[in-house]
Design an enzyme around this catalytic site. Structure first.
Site, PDB file in Angstrom:
ATOM      1  N   SER A 161       0.812  -1.338   0.091  1.00 43.34           N
ATOM      2  CA  SER A 161       0.024  -0.067   0.007  1.00 43.34           C
ATOM      3  C   SER A 161       0.955   1.489   0.046  1.00 43.34           C
ATOM      4  O   SER A 161       0.157   2.302  -0.103  1.00 43.34           O
ATOM      5  CB  SER A 161      -1.027   0.003   1.183  1.00 43.34           C
ATOM      6  OG  SER A 161      -1.997  -0.771   0.824  1.00 43.34           O
ATOM      7  N   LYS A 170       0.471   3.532  -3.137  1.00 44.52           N
ATOM      8  CA  LYS A 170      -0.725   4.198  -3.273  1.00 44.52           C
ATOM      9  C   LYS A 170      -0.342   5.581  -3.380  1.00 44.52           C
ATOM     10  O   LYS A 170      -1.115   6.450  -3.985  1.00 44.52           O
ATOM     11  CB  LYS A 170      -1.647   3.827  -2.390  1.00 44.52           C
ATOM     12  CG  LYS A 170      -2.414   2.336  -2.459  1.00 44.52           C
ATOM     13  CD  LYS A 170      -3.122   2.073  -1.126  1.00 44.52           C
ATOM     14  CE  LYS A 170      -3.944   0.502  -1.512  1.00 44.52           C
ATOM     15  NZ  LYS A 170      -4.439   0.031  -0.263  1.00 44.52           N
ATOM     16  N   TYR A 228      -2.197  -3.140 -11.127  1.00 43.47           N
ATOM     17  CA  TYR A 228      -2.094  -3.094  -9.747  1.00 43.47           C
ATOM     18  C   TYR A 228      -1.295  -3.959  -8.789  1.00 43.47           C
ATOM     19  O   TYR A 228      -0.557  -3.656  -7.928  1.00 43.47           O
ATOM     20  CB  TYR A 228      -3.672  -3.043  -9.073  1.00 43.47           C
ATOM     21  CG  TYR A 228      -3.745  -3.071  -7.542  1.00 43.47           C
ATOM     22  CD1 TYR A 228      -3.727  -1.488  -7.138  1.00 43.47           C
ATOM     23  CD2 TYR A 228      -3.831  -3.837  -6.916  1.00 43.47           C
ATOM     24  CE1 TYR A 228      -4.016  -1.594  -5.627  1.00 43.47           C
ATOM     25  CE2 TYR A 228      -4.169  -3.886  -5.465  1.00 43.47           C
ATOM     26  CZ  TYR A 228      -4.097  -2.616  -4.825  1.00 43.47           C
ATOM     27  OH  TYR A 228      -4.159  -2.516  -3.510  1.00 43.47           O
ATOM     28  N   TYR A 264      -4.258   3.470   7.063  1.00 43.10           N
ATOM     29  CA  TYR A 264      -5.873   2.867   7.383  1.00 43.10           C
ATOM     30  C   TYR A 264      -6.590   3.186   8.431  1.00 43.10           C
ATOM     31  O   TYR A 264      -6.501   4.530   8.822  1.00 43.10           O
ATOM     32  CB  TYR A 264      -5.607   1.360   7.372  1.00 43.10           C
ATOM     33  CG  TYR A 264      -4.516   0.703   6.491  1.00 43.10           C
ATOM     34  CD1 TYR A 264      -4.382   0.896   5.357  1.00 43.10           C
ATOM     35  CD2 TYR A 264      -3.419  -0.374   7.271  1.00 43.10           C
ATOM     36  CE1 TYR A 264      -3.312   0.088   4.541  1.00 43.10           C
ATOM     37  CE2 TYR A 264      -2.763  -0.934   6.723  1.00 43.10           C
ATOM     38  CZ  TYR A 264      -2.495  -0.693   5.145  1.00 43.10           C
ATOM     39  OH  TYR A 264      -1.453  -1.217   4.510  1.00 43.10           O
ATOM     40  N   VAL A 293       1.258  -3.955   3.862  1.00 42.62           N
ATOM     41  CA  VAL A 293       0.973  -4.931   4.598  1.00 42.62           C
ATOM     42  C   VAL A 293       2.385  -5.904   4.382  1.00 42.62           C
ATOM     43  O   VAL A 293       2.480  -6.914   5.065  1.00 42.62           O
ATOM     44  CB  VAL A 293      -0.256  -5.921   3.965  1.00 42.62           C
ATOM     45  CG1 VAL A 293      -1.505  -5.491   4.477  1.00 42.62           C
ATOM     46  CG2 VAL A 293      -0.128  -5.861   2.532  1.00 42.62           C
TER      47      VAL A 293
HETATM   48  N1  GLN Z   1      -1.453  -5.452  -2.463  1.00 41.51           N
HETATM   49  C1  GLN Z   1      -2.304  -5.161  -1.113  1.00 41.51           C
HETATM   50  C2  GLN Z   1      -3.667  -5.339  -1.622  1.00 41.51           C
HETATM   51  O1  GLN Z   1      -4.427  -4.979  -2.118  1.00 41.51           O
HETATM   52  C3  GLN Z   1      -2.091  -3.835  -0.507  1.00 41.51           C
HETATM   53  C4  GLN Z   1      -2.763  -3.685   0.873  1.00 41.51           C
HETATM   54  C5  GLN Z   1      -1.877  -3.096   1.852  1.00 41.51           C
HETATM   55  O2  GLN Z   1      -0.715  -3.068   1.877  1.00 41.51           O
HETATM   56  N2  GLN Z   1      -2.746  -2.625   2.897  1.00 41.51           N
HETATM   57  O3  GLN Z   1      -4.479  -6.100  -0.596  1.00 41.51           O
END
Ligand code: GLN
Length: 309
Positions: free
Chosen positions: A65, A68, A193, A245, A263
């Site tokens: 994430s 992002k 993605y 988050y 994550v």
């Molecule tokens: N690639 C992960 C997903 O889409 C990224 C989520 C994350 O790092 N919170 O689930």
């Protein structure tokens, strides 16, 4: 410039490492399940060049994430903020990062912010280019510019592992397509993605990206303006309001710096005007943030008064 090992950071890592036993490595992306939950490392990159670190900072981690916030910066440069925010909102959700719930209750069905999966999929959809390959290469080139590391690439094993198991993200894409927020082939978007999330680098590179955000888009090493200050400002604001988050409020109170987690256990921090931080600690808390990484930032923030509030 080589990164100097720091006794102060080492002591903080030893202290924070105790918390790794309370966390769990993410395994819903099977390839991430191989990480060692006991790992913890940190690098801090200062604007005038030097870098200090503790732990194994050579180890490569996938951005997940954290990507992002970088894809958001690219898309804001590609399309301008009016266009981007027609398709994705600016508000925190209070829900887990992969939740579909608000998409169904909000009218129009536009994702609340670009840091949750639904919003990030929309942002990735907006990366310009004639093919998936070209769009991905544009993102990678941007990240190579931010890190000043031409070797940055993605981990095929992690990308494939996520692509094969991304049932929830597929569901989000189909929902978004039904509501005309995206209009491309879902498998193609997921291909892009999952590669984006699997872009890998070490903590030092992560800290280098942090320092560019911290210095309002200027690369302090080359002195180049890599992104407009206004875009760095928008990204940092999202990092504060949604970067951790549904733990972003508590993080803002306890630590008080713009940060984005993934994550894989990575956290990228940008202390405005001061320095960038890269952390890797794959044991996660129940919200999906690095449990010892947050503790480490808490100790660091208290010791050096890092909170911007
Ligand atoms: N690639 C992960 C997903 O889409 C990224 C989520 C994350 O790092 N919170 O689930």
């Amino acid at each position: 410039m080589p990164c100097q090992s720091s006794d102060e950071l080492k002591a903080l890592v030893i202290e924070a490492k105790k918390y790794t036993k309370d966390g769990k490595v993410a395994d819903y992306i099977p390839a991430l399940g191989k990480a060692n939950p006991k790992d913890l490392s940190i690098a801090i990159h200062y604007p005038d060049g030097p870098c200090i670190s503790a732990g194994d900072i050579e180890r490569k981690i996938t951005l997940q994430s954290i990507s992002k916030v970088i894809s958001l910066a690219l898309v804001l440069m590609d399309r301008g903020s009016d266009y981007v925010f027609d398709y994705v909102g600016m508000e925190p959700t209070g829900d887990p990062f992969n939740s579909i719930a608000k998409l169904e209750t909000m009218i129009p069905a536009k994702p609340l912010n670009p840091m949750i999966n639904a919003g990030a999929l929309v942002v990735t959809h907006m990366i310009k280019g004639k093919s998936i390959e070209e769009r991905f290469q544009r993102l990678v080139s941007f990240i190579r510019e931010l890190t000043n590391d031409p070797t940055v690439n993605y981990c095929e094993e992690v990308a494939r592992s996520e692509f094969e198991t991304a049932h929830l993200n597929r569901a989000l894409c189909y929902f978004l397509k039904q509501h005309k927020i995206i209009d491309e082939d879902v498998e193609q978007l997921l291909d892009l993605y999952t590669k984006q999330c699997a872009i890998e680098m070490n903590c030092l590179d992560l800290a280098k990206i942090g320092v560019v955000f911290a210095m309002d888009g200027v690369d302090p090493v080359s002195r180049r303006q890599i992104m407009p200050p206004d875009i760095a400002r928008i990204c940092k604001t999202f990092m504060v309001t949604c970067g951790m988050y549904n733990a972003s409020g508590e993080f803002a109170i306890k630590i008080g710096i713009p940060a984005k987690s993934g994550v894989s256990g990575g956290i990228m921090g940008a202390v405005p005007g001061r320095f960038g931080i890269g952390i890797f600690g794959p044991a996660l808390d129940e919200k999906g943030n690095s449990i010892a990484g947050i503790k480490l930032l808490e100790l660091l923030s208290a010791k050096h008064s890092l909170s911007m509030f």
